[in-house]
Design a protein around this motif. Structure first.
Motif, PDB file in Angstrom:
ATOM      1  N   THR A 164      87.080  16.819  51.984  1.00  0.00           N
ATOM      2  CA  THR A 164      87.857  15.690  52.497  1.00  0.00           C
ATOM      3  C   THR A 164      88.041  15.823  54.008  1.00  0.00           C
ATOM      4  N   ALA A 165      88.366  17.040  54.456  1.00  0.00           N
ATOM      5  CA  ALA A 165      88.548  17.267  55.895  1.00  0.00           C
ATOM      6  C   ALA A 165      87.238  17.122  56.653  1.00  0.00           C
ATOM      7  N   LEU A 166      86.161  17.672  56.100  1.00  0.00           N
ATOM      8  CA  LEU A 166      84.862  17.607  56.781  1.00  0.00           C
ATOM      9  C   LEU A 166      84.341  16.175  56.867  1.00  0.00           C
ATOM     10  N   ALA A 167      84.491  15.407  55.794  1.00  0.00           N
ATOM     11  CA  ALA A 167      84.024  14.017  55.811  1.00  0.00           C
ATOM     12  C   ALA A 167      84.790  13.195  56.832  1.00  0.00           C
ATOM     13  N   ALA A 168      86.075  13.503  57.000  1.00  0.00           N
ATOM     14  CA  ALA A 168      86.873  12.779  58.000  1.00  0.00           C
ATOM     15  C   ALA A 168      86.497  13.206  59.417  1.00  0.00           C
ATOM     16  N   GLU A 169      86.229  14.516  59.599  1.00  0.00           N
ATOM     17  CA  GLU A 169      85.903  15.037  60.930  1.00  0.00           C
ATOM     18  C   GLU A 169      84.499  14.662  61.367  1.00  0.00           C
ATOM     19  N   PRO A 212      82.208  11.815  60.241  1.00  0.00           N
ATOM     20  CA  PRO A 212      81.809  10.639  59.455  1.00  0.00           C
ATOM     21  C   PRO A 212      80.328  10.314  59.591  1.00  0.00           C
ATOM     22  N   GLU A 213      79.697  10.803  60.674  1.00  0.00           N
ATOM     23  CA  GLU A 213      78.274  10.523  60.869  1.00  0.00           C
ATOM     24  C   GLU A 213      77.382  11.348  59.955  1.00  0.00           C
ATOM     25  N   ARG A 214      77.914  12.410  59.355  1.00  0.00           N
ATOM     26  CA  ARG A 214      77.112  13.287  58.490  1.00  0.00           C
ATOM     27  C   ARG A 214      77.321  12.832  57.044  1.00  0.00           C
ATOM     28  N   HIS A 215      76.390  12.037  56.573  1.00  0.00           N
ATOM     29  CA  HIS A 215      76.541  11.413  55.255  1.00  0.00           C
ATOM     30  C   HIS A 215      76.475  12.441  54.128  1.00  0.00           C
ATOM     31  N   GLN A 216      75.942  13.642  54.435  1.00  0.00           N
ATOM     32  CA  GLN A 216      75.906  14.679  53.405  1.00  0.00           C
ATOM     33  C   GLN A 216      77.325  15.031  52.935  1.00  0.00           C
ATOM     34  N   PHE A 217      78.261  15.195  53.879  1.00  0.00           N
ATOM     35  CA  PHE A 217      79.635  15.532  53.497  1.00  0.00           C
ATOM     36  C   PHE A 217      80.257  14.415  52.663  1.00  0.00           C
ATOM     37  N   VAL A 270      86.004   6.553  48.757  1.00  0.00           N
ATOM     38  CA  VAL A 270      85.335   7.281  49.843  1.00  0.00           C
ATOM     39  C   VAL A 270      84.115   6.495  50.334  1.00  0.00           C
ATOM     40  N   TYR A 271      83.357   5.956  49.385  1.00  0.00           N
ATOM     41  CA  TYR A 271      82.171   5.169  49.749  1.00  0.00           C
ATOM     42  C   TYR A 271      82.569   3.918  50.537  1.00  0.00           C
ATOM     43  N   GLN A 272      83.597   3.211  50.056  1.00  0.00           N
ATOM     44  CA  GLN A 272      84.026   1.987  50.728  1.00  0.00           C
ATOM     45  C   GLN A 272      84.506   2.284  52.150  1.00  0.00           C
ATOM     46  N   ASP A 273      85.243   3.395  52.308  1.00  0.00           N
ATOM     47  CA  ASP A 273      85.717   3.768  53.643  1.00  0.00           C
ATOM     48  C   ASP A 273      84.537   4.063  54.572  1.00  0.00           C
ATOM     49  N   ALA A 274      83.552   4.797  54.057  1.00  0.00           N
ATOM     50  CA  ALA A 274      82.373   5.119  54.871  1.00  0.00           C
ATOM     51  C   ALA A 274      81.599   3.855  55.228  1.00  0.00           C
ATOM     52  N   LYS A 275      81.478   2.954  54.261  1.00  0.00           N
ATOM     53  CA  LYS A 275      80.762   1.698  54.497  1.00  0.00           C
ATOM     54  C   LYS A 275      81.459   0.880  55.573  1.00  0.00           C
ATOM     55  N   ARG A 276      82.778   0.798  55.511  1.00  0.00           N
ATOM     56  CA  ARG A 276      83.544   0.024  56.488  1.00  0.00           C
ATOM     57  C   ARG A 276      83.398   0.636  57.879  1.00  0.00           C
ATOM     58  N   LEU A 277      83.453   1.966  57.963  1.00  0.00           N
ATOM     59  CA  LEU A 277      83.324   2.641  59.260  1.00  0.00           C
ATOM     60  C   LEU A 277      81.951   2.379  59.881  1.00  0.00           C
ATOM     61  N   LEU A 278      80.908   2.473  59.076  1.00  0.00           N
ATOM     62  CA  LEU A 278      79.554   2.215  59.592  1.00  0.00           C
ATOM     63  C   LEU A 278      79.407   0.777  60.076  1.00  0.00           C
ATOM     64  N   ALA A 279      79.962  -0.152  59.315  1.00  0.00           N
ATOM     65  CA  ALA A 279      79.848  -1.569  59.696  1.00  0.00           C
ATOM     66  C   ALA A 279      80.622  -1.858  60.970  1.00  0.00           C
ATOM     67  N   ASP A 280      81.836  -1.307  61.086  1.00  0.00           N
ATOM     68  CA  ASP A 280      82.677  -1.600  62.252  1.00  0.00           C
ATOM     69  C   ASP A 280      82.139  -0.980  63.526  1.00  0.00           C
ATOM     70  N   GLU A 281      81.666   0.271  63.446  1.00  0.00           N
ATOM     71  CA  GLU A 281      81.290   0.984  64.661  1.00  0.00           C
ATOM     72  C   GLU A 281      79.827   0.816  65.042  1.00  0.00           C
ATOM     73  N   GLU A 332      74.025  11.974  81.677  1.00  0.00           N
ATOM     74  CA  GLU A 332      74.670  10.660  81.706  1.00  0.00           C
ATOM     75  C   GLU A 332      74.163   9.762  80.582  1.00  0.00           C
ATOM     76  N   LEU A 333      72.953  10.035  80.097  1.00  0.00           N
ATOM     77  CA  LEU A 333      72.355   9.184  79.063  1.00  0.00           C
ATOM     78  C   LEU A 333      72.668   9.735  77.682  1.00  0.00           C
ATOM     79  N   SER A 334      73.942   9.972  77.431  1.00  0.00           N
ATOM     80  CA  SER A 334      74.390  10.492  76.144  1.00  0.00           C
ATOM     81  C   SER A 334      75.740   9.881  75.833  1.00  0.00           C
ATOM     82  N   ALA A 335      75.877   9.392  74.602  1.00  0.00           N
ATOM     83  CA  ALA A 335      77.159   8.817  74.172  1.00  0.00           C
ATOM     84  C   ALA A 335      77.249   8.944  72.662  1.00  0.00           C
ATOM     85  N   GLY A 336      78.104   9.846  72.206  1.00  0.00           N
ATOM     86  CA  GLY A 336      78.266  10.029  70.764  1.00  0.00           C
ATOM     87  C   GLY A 336      76.973  10.457  70.128  1.00  0.00           C
TER      88      GLY A 336
END
Length: 983
Positions: A181-186, A188-193, A213-224, A520-524
């Motif tokens: 739970t902690a790793l998936a929150a920390e 979110p880009e690593r879909h394995q967790f 958990v799936y719905q939260d991940a789906k919403r985060l991907l769509a929003d960001e 400079e050419l790096s963001a997230g």
């Protein structure tokens, strides 16, 4: 002694701490420990300590840090640890097992080699237990720390995923839910967790929590990011909904196990599967379209034209390739949405992870498993073997119009089993490689944006309101700094949009520092250097070495021979490796056998070569390259002007393979192709410690640059050679540079400057007893005297030069001296003597094989014939000279022939013929930027227009001639002034 880097940087002897000094000194210790038993260059340490700009005393400061560390280590544990110095840097010598980073890597590898999950968990827990916080936590600024530990952090996360996967397989799902739970929150880009958390929740009976958990991940991907969850998560979500978890859940196989295993499955016959066609799903898997998609109009039109016209009866396969960051996925998704309505039976999308950080490429078997599930084939009917899955997939697509997008493909083998046979299907494939092994594929290569498309994309992301008042030049500067690479533009534009305090000038300034540009050419998750690094890591050792070394080439492009010299390999090997790098879009081949980097890739490669190649290795490679260019340029000039070989510096043969020139034309073609590189090499050599190479290149190329009338290049090169020679007190090369500059200033009409250079050169030639050089300087001074009307002095200078040339046996220069004496006689009114000198010169030029010299002698003979009113003979001589000029590529000779043909036609009353030749001569003189030639041809044109009774045109040309002659300070100015007054 132990070194602890996985957290705050520390050293311990038994249980006692060893003080490593202040922060910068701890950073030096950490880098040396990371690279234990390897040389770390002083330059690399300086770059890490001062990423912006090192102070003038940086090298001494680093030496001080190392000296103090050496004393500390020797006092603590001299028997097992030592810090040694080498010419280019330093090396920490000790057992790698004494450093926690290396123990961590060893334990992870042992875990991956174990067949027992219990043992695997124990080893991974031991490895992860070595971490006390972020690696190098207190030794460097965050940006530097991440630069050093990015790969290490990735390995830690992979080890976590592998340990959790093993615990899932052991049925320990109850014990890891909180951690997941902690790793998936920390992360979110690593879909394995996320997937592992869903599995653990499902297996403890908490199905609704897993779905949330799936719905939260789906919403985060769509929003960001505006994306749907990846296929693996979607399939796992479907399995949870259906209550399926018998060990065959695809996500648990692909992600939760480091070695995917395929449990037995019920084989379905083709007949059984075909009966289910009516019940198959109609998938709609395309990610959302890119709302700010820009450009690629021509490429989109090409694909749509193929779809409009295709009647081949086979599926259309489009292979989209390009370098990292070129927008291949965005292009494929946008194209797919544009044509989706043509494929009503469904659209499939799969990311094959061919180039993905920390993820193994998906095998064809696993991809087919996912595709079959997506179109509704039940799990129990999916065959075990890849060939059976392939047949089943093609059977289900046989009568359907479907679009399949296979993104991020590693190679042809990953795609070939997935090719549909249905004639009405479209397959879009994206890859960083050119998939030349897919015979039926239609290739689309995406290159850098055009300037207009790059600006359009930047503007669309930021918004026109934000850019109101900003100059087009600054916007253009920003996108040029991005190399017109879509990924780089998107990163920079998004960062600028998020920082309202920045002006565009601020952004341009940040990008202007090439040393910081990639940072400079790096963001997230978007990172240009990271994208390049993935491509680099997929190369083999030889390819990686060549990629690194090519960044040392100071020029804009290279060929196989130069590459072979740089890398110390055969031309055949160089050609193969260059083609390999082109195939994976780490090099560009804009014309056959000429290779170049994209600007950002060269910056990345330069960072890699500094980090991975010792200083001595880099310097030796550059020396081989400079020697190659110097030797080959000398060989080319030997073919172009063999009669002047004695005047060029002696160049020792090189061991590397080299080009041979069968003709003067081949040699000139090579010089034309390599001119920019030769100039870049000379400038690089001057700045980085090869001064003799700079001076020799200047002395070798002077005749070529004169033949081709590359005056600005010659000015830059010869001045550089003069500066270098004076800096190093090299009197011989100083005299050569002064001689070549004098000849150039003479041709440019800067007579006082030319006179000064020739006098300086004459003194130096006499100082070191160079009689040939002395004769050349005397001859040049004679030409200047003649130009200013001092005929007696000119005759004296040329006579002395002729005697010296004969004394040293320089036959070609002897011919030039004879021709020059003929000119003095000609302008003094002694036509018979002039004719005799010019005939001697012509015979001698032909004897030594100097075609260009023969052309100049023919010109002067034609002038004498014209003075004697023998104009047919004059025209014949001028025409022969023009033919020679065109054959040898001597543009100065070409001008003289055209000018004198015009004069002769004018004298014989053929005014239109005169005008044609004079206008061609004016065009050439303007291109050559030689003021005296321009003045002469304006005067000649004015006379022709006067006789055509076109007085306005005549006046305009005489006024221009007057301005030029006045600028040159020669007697003709007064004559033109009188003519204008009388007009």
């Amino acid at each position: 002694m132990e070194f602890l880097l996985l957290g705050p940087v520390q050293a311990r002897l038994v249980d006692q701490p060893v003080h490593l000094g202040a922060r910068k000194q701890r950073l030096v210790a950490a880098v040396l420990a990371l690279e234990v038993n390897k040389l770390v260059t002083t330059q690399r340490l300086m770059d890490l300590i001062w990423p912006e700009a090192p102070p003038p005393t940086a090298r001494g400061i680093v030496q001080g840090h190392v000296s103090r560390l050496r004393i500390t280590l020797a006092g603590a544990d001299a028997k097992t640890v030592s810090l040694t110095s080498h010419g280019a840097g330093y090396c920490l010598r000790c057992d790698a097992g004494r450093i926690d980073v290396h123990r961590f890597h060893t334990l992870v590898q042992q875990a991956r080699g174990s067949d027992d999950d219990t043992s695997r968990v124990a080893l991974l827990e031991q490895a992860l237990g070595l971490w006390r916080g972020p690696a190098l936590a207190d030794a460097a600024p965050e940006e530097t720390r991440l630069r050093l530990t990015q790969a290490l952090d990735e390995t830690r996360l992979l080890a976590l995923e592998e340990r959790l996967a093993a615990q899932l397989r052991l049925g320990l799902h109850h014990t890891i839910i909180d951690e997941l739970t902690a790793l998936a929150a920390e992360h979110p880009e690593r879909h394995q967790f996320t997937g592992q958390l869903m599995l653990a929740l499902q297996r403890t009976g908490r199905v609704s929590a897993a779905l949330q958990v799936y719905q939260d991940a789906k919403r985060l991907l769509a929003d960001e990011l505006g994306l749907d969850p990846p296929d693996e998560l979607q399939r796992l979500h479907l399995a949870v909904l259906r209550g399926e978890d018998d060990g065959t859940v695809p996500f648990s196989e692909v992600v939760a196990s480091p070695t995917p295993r395929h449990p037995p499955a019920t084989l379905a016959s083709a007949e059984d599967s075909d009966e289910q066609v009516a019940g198959l799903l109609v998938p709609r898997q395309l990610p959302p379209d890119i709302v700010d998609f820009t450009g690629r109009t021509a490429e989109l039109a090409r694909v749509e034209a193929v779809l409009d016209k295709d009647i081949s009866g086979t599926p259309v396969v489009v292979a989209i390739d390009g370098m990292a960051g070129m927008g291949k996925t965005a292009f494929a998704i946008h194209l797919a949405h544009r044509v989706a309505e043509r494929y009503p039976d469904g659209q499939l999308f799969v990311d094959l992870h061919g180039f993905a950080p920390g993820v193994m490429p998906i095998s064809p078997a696993d991809t087919l498993d996912g595709l079959l599930r997506a179109i509704g084939v039940p799990t129990q009917r999916i065959p075990l073997h890849t060939a059976d899955r392939e047949a089943l997939f093609r059977s289900h697509l046989a009568d359907r119009r479907m679009l399949v997008v296979l993104d991020n493909v590693l190679d042809e083998e990953q795609v070939r089993p997935l090719l549909p046979a249905a004639p009405r299907c479209l397959l879009l494939v994206t890859s960083r490689r050119r998939l030349v092994g897919l015979d039926q594929a239609r290739p689309i290569t995406l290159g850098a944006f055009s300037a207009d498309d790059a600006v359009a994309m930047f503007t669309q992301i930021i918004g026109e309101d934000r850019l109101a008042g900003e100059s087009a030049e600054t916007i253009g500067e920003v996108v040029r700094s991005c190399g017109r690479l879509p990924l780089a533009i998107r990163i920079v534009a998004s960062r600028f949009r998020a920082r309202p305090a920045w002006t565009l000038a601020d952004l341009a300034q940040r990008l202007g520092d090439e040393r910081r540009r990639l940072a400079e050419l790096s963001a997230g998750q978007r990172d240009v250097a990271g994208a390049f690094h993935l491509s680099y890591c997929h190369l083999d050792a030889d390819q990686r070495r060549l990629f690194r070394l090519l960044s040392l080439h100071p020029g804009a492009d290279t060929d196989g021979y130069a590459t072979a010299a740089l890398a110390h390999i055969s031309p055949a090997c160089a050609d193969r490796l260059l083609q390999d790098l082109v195939d994976v879009h780490l090099l560009e081949e804009e014309q056959a056998d000429r290779y170049r980097f994209h600007d950002l890739l060269k910056t990345y490669a330069a960072e890699i070569v500094t980090a991975e190649e010792p200083y001595d290795t880099r310097r030796l490679a550059v020396t081989r390259l400079l020697d190659y260019y110097l030797h080959t340029a000398a060989m080319a000039m030997d073919a172009v002007a063999p009669y002047e070989k004695h005047r060029r510096p002696h160049i020792d043969p090189i061991a590397a393979p080299r080009q041979d020139f069968a003709s003067e034309g081949e040699a000139l073609a090579w010089l034309d192709a390599e001119r920019a590189n030769l100039l870049a090499v000379a400038e690089y050599a001057a700045r980085h410690g090869w001064p003799t190479h700079t001076c020799r290149i200047s002395a070798i190329l002077w005749r070529y640059l004169q033949l081709r009338a590359h005056s600005s290049d010659a000015l830059r090169l010869h001045n550089l050679a003069l500066q270098v020679a004076r800096l190093h007190e090299d009197r011989i090369n100083e005299s050569h540079a002064l001689r070549d500059l004098g000849a150039l200033y003479w041709r440019l009409g800067r007579y006082p400057t030319a006179l000064d250079h020739f006098h300086q050169a004459l003194a130096l030639f006499r100082e070191h007893a160079d009689k040939d050089g002395e004769a050349y300087a005397l001859s040049s001074l004679g030409a200047l005297c003649l130009r200013s009307g001092r005929h007696s002095e000119a005759y004296d200078y040329h006579g002395k030069a002729l005697a010296l040339f004969r004394e040293v046996g320089n036959r070609s220069s002897e011919a030039y001296a004879l021709n020059d004496l003929g000119l003095v006689c000609q302008q003094s009114g002694w036509e018979a003597e002039a004719m005799d000198y010019h005939r001697q010169a012509l015979a001698l030029f032909r004897e030594v094989g100097n075609q260009a010299g023969a052309g100049y002698a023919l010109i002067e003979l034609g002038v004498v014939y014209h003075a004697w009113s023998r104009d047919d003979e004059a025209l014949d001589h001028h025409r022969e000279a023009l033919a020679i000029a065109c054959e040898v590529g001597d543009r100065n000779l070409e001008f003289e022939a055209l000018h004198d043909l015009g004069v002769t036609f004018h004298a014989t009353g053929h005014l239109q013929e005169a005008l044609i030749h004079q206008q061609r001569a004016l065009e050439l003189a303007s291109r050559l930027n030689q003021l005296d030639d321009q003045a002469r041809i304006h005067d000649a044109l004015a006379r022709t227009y006067r006789d055509l009774v076109l007085l306005d045109q005549a006046r305009a040309h005489w006024e221009r001639a007057l301005a030029l002659y006045t600028q040159l300070g020669v007697p003709e100015a007064q004559h033109i002034r009188v003519t204008l007054q009388a007009l």
